[in-house]
Scaffold this motif. Structure first.
Motif, short mmCIF file in Angstrom:
data_model
loop_
_atom_site.label_atom_id
_atom_site.label_comp_id
_atom_site.label_asym_id
_atom_site.label_seq_id
_atom_site.Cartn_x
_atom_site.Cartn_y
_atom_site.Cartn_z
N SER A 114 44.49 20.06 2.04
CA SER A 114 44.37 19.34 0.82
C SER A 114 43.21 18.11 0.57
O SER A 114 43.44 17.28 1.02
CB SER A 114 45.86 18.79 0.16
OG SER A 114 45.56 18.22 -1.00
N ALA A 115 42.09 18.54 -0.03
CA ALA A 115 41.05 17.53 -0.38
C ALA A 115 41.49 16.65 -1.11
O ALA A 115 40.98 15.60 -1.22
CB ALA A 115 39.80 18.43 -0.94
N ALA A 116 42.45 16.95 -2.09
CA ALA A 116 42.53 15.98 -3.17
C ALA A 116 43.59 14.87 -2.75
O ALA A 116 43.48 13.60 -2.87
CB ALA A 116 43.63 16.70 -4.13
N LEU A 117 44.52 15.33 -1.52
CA LEU A 117 45.25 14.04 -0.80
C LEU A 117 44.37 13.46 0.05
O LEU A 117 44.58 12.07 0.07
CB LEU A 117 46.43 14.81 -0.13
CG LEU A 117 47.51 15.50 -0.95
CD1 LEU A 117 48.59 16.03 -0.04
CD2 LEU A 117 48.08 14.53 -1.86
N TRP A 118 43.56 13.90 0.76
CA TRP A 118 42.59 13.17 1.62
C TRP A 118 42.02 12.40 0.74
O TRP A 118 41.43 11.04 1.05
CB TRP A 118 41.70 14.00 2.55
CG TRP A 118 42.24 14.80 3.44
CD1 TRP A 118 42.78 16.08 3.66
CD2 TRP A 118 42.48 14.04 5.06
NE1 TRP A 118 43.32 16.15 4.97
CE2 TRP A 118 43.11 14.89 5.77
CE3 TRP A 118 42.36 12.83 5.09
CZ2 TRP A 118 43.60 14.58 7.18
CZ3 TRP A 118 42.75 12.40 6.77
CH2 TRP A 118 43.34 13.25 7.31
N THR A 119 41.26 12.78 -0.26
CA THR A 119 40.48 11.85 -1.21
C THR A 119 41.09 10.68 -1.72
O THR A 119 40.78 9.44 -1.73
CB THR A 119 39.83 12.72 -2.36
OG1 THR A 119 39.10 13.73 -2.15
CG2 THR A 119 39.16 11.74 -3.48
N TRP A 120 42.63 10.74 -2.10
CA TRP A 120 43.35 9.78 -2.78
C TRP A 120 43.78 8.87 -1.68
O TRP A 120 44.14 7.79 -1.86
CB TRP A 120 44.53 10.40 -3.68
CG TRP A 120 44.73 9.20 -4.55
CD1 TRP A 120 46.01 8.32 -4.98
CD2 TRP A 120 43.92 8.90 -5.80
NE1 TRP A 120 45.80 7.57 -5.75
CE2 TRP A 120 44.76 7.98 -6.50
CE3 TRP A 120 42.65 9.15 -6.13
CZ2 TRP A 120 44.08 7.18 -7.60
CZ3 TRP A 120 42.17 8.42 -7.18
CH2 TRP A 120 42.76 7.45 -8.10
N LEU A 121 44.12 9.57 -0.34
CA LEU A 121 44.40 8.57 0.69
C LEU A 121 43.26 7.59 0.79
O LEU A 121 43.61 6.43 1.29
CB LEU A 121 44.74 9.26 2.08
CG LEU A 121 44.50 8.75 3.23
CD1 LEU A 121 45.84 7.47 3.29
CD2 LEU A 121 44.73 9.63 4.53
N GLY A 122 42.08 7.99 0.73
CA GLY A 122 40.69 7.07 0.94
C GLY A 122 40.88 5.97 -0.25
O GLY A 122 40.67 4.63 0.05
N MET A 123 41.11 6.39 -1.41
CA MET A 123 41.35 5.41 -2.51
C MET A 123 42.53 4.29 -2.05
O MET A 123 42.22 3.15 -2.31
CB MET A 123 41.65 6.23 -3.81
CG MET A 123 40.27 7.01 -4.35
SD MET A 123 38.97 5.75 -4.65
CE MET A 123 39.82 4.75 -6.12
N MET A 124 43.58 4.82 -1.85
CA MET A 124 44.62 3.85 -1.50
C MET A 124 44.52 2.97 -0.21
O MET A 124 44.67 1.78 0.00
CB MET A 124 45.92 4.65 -1.37
CG MET A 124 46.65 5.48 -2.07
SD MET A 124 46.99 4.20 -3.70
CE MET A 124 45.78 4.38 -4.66
N LEU A 125 43.50 3.48 0.80
CA LEU A 125 43.23 2.56 1.90
C LEU A 125 42.17 1.59 1.38
O LEU A 125 42.29 0.48 1.86
CB LEU A 125 42.71 3.47 2.94
CG LEU A 125 43.51 4.55 3.72
CD1 LEU A 125 42.95 5.51 4.58
CD2 LEU A 125 44.46 3.61 4.50
N VAL A 126 41.31 1.74 0.45
CA VAL A 126 40.55 0.97 -0.17
C VAL A 126 41.27 -0.23 -0.86
O VAL A 126 40.88 -1.37 -0.81
CB VAL A 126 39.29 1.57 -0.92
CG1 VAL A 126 38.55 0.52 -1.75
CG2 VAL A 126 38.54 2.39 -0.28
N GLU A 127 42.34 0.29 -1.47
CA GLU A 127 43.23 -0.79 -2.29
C GLU A 127 43.90 -1.65 -1.37
O GLU A 127 43.94 -3.10 -1.53
CB GLU A 127 44.08 0.10 -3.18
CG GLU A 127 43.44 0.83 -4.32
CD GLU A 127 43.23 -0.22 -5.33
OE1 GLU A 127 43.38 -1.52 -5.45
OE2 GLU A 127 42.59 0.12 -6.36
#
Length: 220
Positions: A114-127
């Motif tokens: 899932s590209a969407a889940l990987w993308t939002w994982l990146g956002m949460m790691l930045v947070e």
């Protein structure tokens, strides 16, 4: 009293998960967390001690509604990924930043394509890292782009993370890619274009400031 509160918390958590329509796969995570809490309380709990307010121990994060709308428009609604988005949003808004990232990590483990889940994982790691674009966050974004090379979502949010890290040149390159991948009749195309214009203005301003600094005569 402590065990009674734990039971009420478990009941309230179940009702909240049902009302939010969270995927059943996440219920086991909540159950495990409750079990760990019960074990910790039984071992270290001291109900006789005076209470201490936890207010201020967590920094509550405000989730930009426009970004949530963009995420929904790009990645869709009422799908498998949205249940993870909802759970991570709720944790983030309560100040539980690390658990929010952990939820998304569980999502990519459940659905590694899932590209969407990987993308939002990146956002949460930045947070979680206070706006820092760590190697783990970069890996998550790049994996999202690899899985969906023709989708504008991963590139757009990767660019947003670069902007938070003050790398606006990289932001511009990623948002240019996202705009090129967005069909002309899609509702969020204008949102990307407006943000791209703002980045161009910021880069132009920075260039003028650098030029002015170079041109300024040195004092003797």
């Amino acid at each position: 009293m402590g065990w009674g509160m734990l039971g009420l918390l478990a009941l309230a958590s179940g009702v909240l998960l049902w009302r939010l329509r969270v995927a059943p796969a996440l219920w086991s995570l909540v159950g495990a967390a409750m079990m760990l809490g019960a074990i910790g309380y039984s071992v270290q709990g001291r109900p006789g001690l005076p209470g201490v307010s936890a207010e201020g121990q967590r920094e509550r994060r405000t989730i930009d509604p426009s970004l949530m709308d963009l995420r929904q428009a790009m990645f869709g609604r009422f799908n498998f990924e949205e249940s993870y988005f909802i759970a991570s949003d709720a944790l983030l808004s309560s100040g539980a930043v690390a658990p929010a990232a952990q939820v998304m990590l569980g999502g990519v483990q459940k659905a590694p394509q899932s590209a969407a889940l990987w993308t939002w994982l990146g956002m949460m790691l930045v947070e979680k890292d206070g706006g820092t674009l760590s190697p783990a966050a970069k890996l998550a974004f790049e994996q999202g782009m690899r899985l969906a090379p023709e989708h504008p979502g991963p590139a757009f949010f990767y660019g947003l993370a670069q902007a938070r890290a003050n790398d606006f040149a990289r932001t511009r390159a990623l948002w240019m890619r996202a705009l090129a991948l967005t069909p002309k009749d899609v509702s969020y195309r204008e949102d990307i274009a407006v943000r791209l214009v703002l980045v161009d203005q910021l880069l132009a301003l920075q260039a003028r400031e650098r030029a002015a600094g170079i041109a300024q005569p040195q004092r003797e």
